[in-house]
Design an enzyme around this catalytic site. Structure first.
Site, PDB file in Angstrom:
ATOM      1  N   ASP A 150      30.095  41.065   2.726  1.00 37.78           N
ATOM      2  CA  ASP A 150      29.185  41.645   1.740  1.00 37.78           C
ATOM      3  C   ASP A 150      27.949  40.788   1.516  1.00 37.78           C
ATOM      4  O   ASP A 150      27.951  39.579   1.772  1.00 37.78           O
ATOM      5  CB  ASP A 150      29.906  41.787   0.393  1.00 37.78           C
ATOM      6  CG  ASP A 150      30.927  42.903   0.380  1.00 37.78           C
ATOM      7  OD1 ASP A 150      31.227  43.468   1.450  1.00 37.78           O
ATOM      8  OD2 ASP A 150      31.453  43.202  -0.722  1.00 37.78           O
ATOM      9  N   ASP A 151      26.913  41.443   0.999  1.00 36.02           N
ATOM     10  CA  ASP A 151      25.722  40.834   0.391  1.00 36.02           C
ATOM     11  C   ASP A 151      24.628  40.410   1.364  1.00 36.02           C
ATOM     12  O   ASP A 151      23.556  40.015   0.931  1.00 36.02           O
ATOM     13  CB  ASP A 151      26.086  39.630  -0.487  1.00 36.02           C
ATOM     14  CG  ASP A 151      26.900  40.021  -1.709  1.00 36.02           C
ATOM     15  OD1 ASP A 151      27.104  41.234  -1.925  1.00 36.02           O
ATOM     16  OD2 ASP A 151      27.345  39.125  -2.449  1.00 36.02           O
ATOM     17  N   HIS A 207      25.675  48.616   0.415  1.00 36.01           N
ATOM     18  CA  HIS A 207      26.179  47.808  -0.710  1.00 36.01           C
ATOM     19  C   HIS A 207      25.175  47.788  -1.865  1.00 36.01           C
ATOM     20  O   HIS A 207      25.143  46.852  -2.646  1.00 36.01           O
ATOM     21  CB  HIS A 207      26.468  46.393  -0.222  1.00 36.01           C
ATOM     22  CG  HIS A 207      27.337  45.569  -1.131  1.00 36.01           C
ATOM     23  ND1 HIS A 207      28.473  46.050  -1.751  1.00 36.01           N
ATOM     24  CD2 HIS A 207      27.223  44.265  -1.537  1.00 36.01           C
ATOM     25  CE1 HIS A 207      29.028  45.091  -2.475  1.00 36.01           C
ATOM     26  NE2 HIS A 207      28.290  44.007  -2.377  1.00 36.01           N
ATOM     27  N   HIS A 221      22.262  44.980  -5.934  1.00 36.18           N
ATOM     28  CA  HIS A 221      23.552  44.435  -6.371  1.00 36.18           C
ATOM     29  C   HIS A 221      23.786  44.496  -7.878  1.00 36.18           C
ATOM     30  O   HIS A 221      24.292  43.543  -8.484  1.00 36.18           O
ATOM     31  CB  HIS A 221      23.695  42.986  -5.892  1.00 36.18           C
ATOM     32  CG  HIS A 221      25.121  42.573  -5.672  1.00 36.18           C
ATOM     33  ND1 HIS A 221      25.943  42.131  -6.694  1.00 36.18           N
ATOM     34  CD2 HIS A 221      25.881  42.503  -4.558  1.00 36.18           C
ATOM     35  CE1 HIS A 221      27.121  41.816  -6.211  1.00 36.18           C
ATOM     36  NE2 HIS A 221      27.124  42.041  -4.907  1.00 36.18           N
ATOM     37  N   TYR A 227      30.608  44.322  -6.917  1.00 37.33           N
ATOM     38  CA  TYR A 227      31.688  43.905  -7.805  1.00 37.33           C
ATOM     39  C   TYR A 227      32.929  44.803  -7.700  1.00 37.33           C
ATOM     40  O   TYR A 227      33.861  44.665  -8.475  1.00 37.33           O
ATOM     41  CB  TYR A 227      31.237  43.853  -9.274  1.00 37.33           C
ATOM     42  CG  TYR A 227      29.942  43.134  -9.498  1.00 37.33           C
ATOM     43  CD1 TYR A 227      29.854  41.752  -9.332  1.00 37.33           C
ATOM     44  CD2 TYR A 227      28.790  43.830  -9.846  1.00 37.33           C
ATOM     45  CE1 TYR A 227      28.658  41.090  -9.524  1.00 37.33           C
ATOM     46  CE2 TYR A 227      27.582  43.177 -10.022  1.00 37.33           C
ATOM     47  CZ  TYR A 227      27.517  41.803  -9.864  1.00 37.33           C
ATOM     48  OH  TYR A 227      26.330  41.156 -10.038  1.00 37.33           O
ATOM     49  N   HIS A 246      31.966  37.083   2.068  1.00 34.26           N
ATOM     50  CA  HIS A 246      30.524  37.188   1.782  1.00 34.26           C
ATOM     51  C   HIS A 246      29.782  36.270   2.758  1.00 34.26           C
ATOM     52  O   HIS A 246      29.937  35.045   2.674  1.00 34.26           O
ATOM     53  CB  HIS A 246      30.221  36.782   0.340  1.00 34.26           C
ATOM     54  CG  HIS A 246      30.874  37.658  -0.688  1.00 34.26           C
ATOM     55  ND1 HIS A 246      32.207  37.527  -1.026  1.00 34.26           N
ATOM     56  CD2 HIS A 246      30.383  38.688  -1.435  1.00 34.26           C
ATOM     57  CE1 HIS A 246      32.514  38.444  -1.941  1.00 34.26           C
ATOM     58  NE2 HIS A 246      31.426  39.152  -2.213  1.00 34.26           N
TER      59      HIS A 246
END
Length: 259
Positions: free
Chosen positions: A75-76, A125, A129, A166, A216
């Site tokens: 992720d991210d 995603h 965020h 999250y 991540h």
């Protein structure tokens, strides 16, 4: 991150991986030269990269009903450590799924093109965020559509999967996503514990056939943990596949309701 802990850990995440009011910190890829010759060369490079991505190398056929499969998810990103991660995955012929943040796609389009060209799956995603459950339906839709556009501009496709930041989602988020929502079954807590050995141990100890593991790739400690994970799980006979491949090409509308 788990839905139930998102409020308590939001400040930690913002400090560790975000910059400003809920916006992921980015360091864009180096600016390109401005001469006409350099611009022409860059245009060719981009066209070739997108063309290669459109013909991403197919992974060797894997039937996860017959062999032990695991889906590594990141992720991210994309970010400055993504290319190192790609080289590690390639060394093990591993495919993974990257849930990317739109503003980081805008900052690192080349990294996304290389990720897709290497045969990895790309998921949405959100753009910046946020906790999507705190936004209006229109704002949630904007978070997804802006990211879809950035991804399509970079690699020519609209992602078929979504992971909410999250792990926070409700009926509105699922409705605005309009495609499978992918959670995880193993949370390495790599955002909290910046310890490569600990992250690797957590992943290896908790994995089961069919697991979806959360990492991540914006954290260098996570990227350094991946060789240990790949080596240990390879010895145990695991095959590393995308989320879609894990489910035979057709993921359910909700992949794991919680980590």
């Amino acid at each position: 991150m788990r839905r139930g802990t998102s409020r308590a850990i939001a400040a930690v995440v913002l400090t560790a991986g975000l910059g400003g009011a809920g916006t992921l910190a980015t360091t864009p890829e180096p600016a390109q030269a401005t001469t006409s010759t350099a611009q022409a060369a860059i245009a060719v490079e981009v066209a070739l990269s997108v063309g290669t991505a459109a013909e991403a190398p197919a992974a060797k056929p894997v039937d996860c009903r017959r062999v032990k499969c695991v889906a590594l998810t990141f992720d991210d990103g994309p970010g400055k450590y993504t290319d190192t991660l790609l080289r590690t995955l390639a060394a093990y012929d591993a495919r993974a799924t990257f849930f990317v943040v739109g503003q980081n796609v805008a900052a690192y389009p080349g990294a996304l093109r290389r990720t897709y060209a290497a045969g990895h799956e790309i998921g949405n995603h959100s753009w910046s965020h946020p906790d999507l459950t705190r936004l209006s339906a229109a704002s949630v839709r904007s978070q997804f559509t802006r990211t879809d556009r950035a991804i399509k501009a970079a690699i020519g496709i609209r992602p078929k999967l979504v992971r909410p930041p999250y792990g926070a989602f409700d009926a509105t988020v699922r409705r605005q996503a309009g495609r499978p929502v992918v959670m995880w079954s193993v949370d390495t807590l790599d955002w909290r514990y910046r310890d490569s050995a600990r992250v690797a141990r957590k992943a290896v100890k908790a994995v089961r056939p069919g697991s979806v593991i959360l990492f991540h790739d914006i954290h260098p400690t996570t990227v350094r943990a991946i060789p240990k994970v790949l080596k240990a799980l390879s010895k145990r006979g695991y095959r590393f596949v995308t989320v879609s491949r894990l489910f035979g090409g057709s993921p359910p509308r909700l992949v794991y309701s919680r980590g």
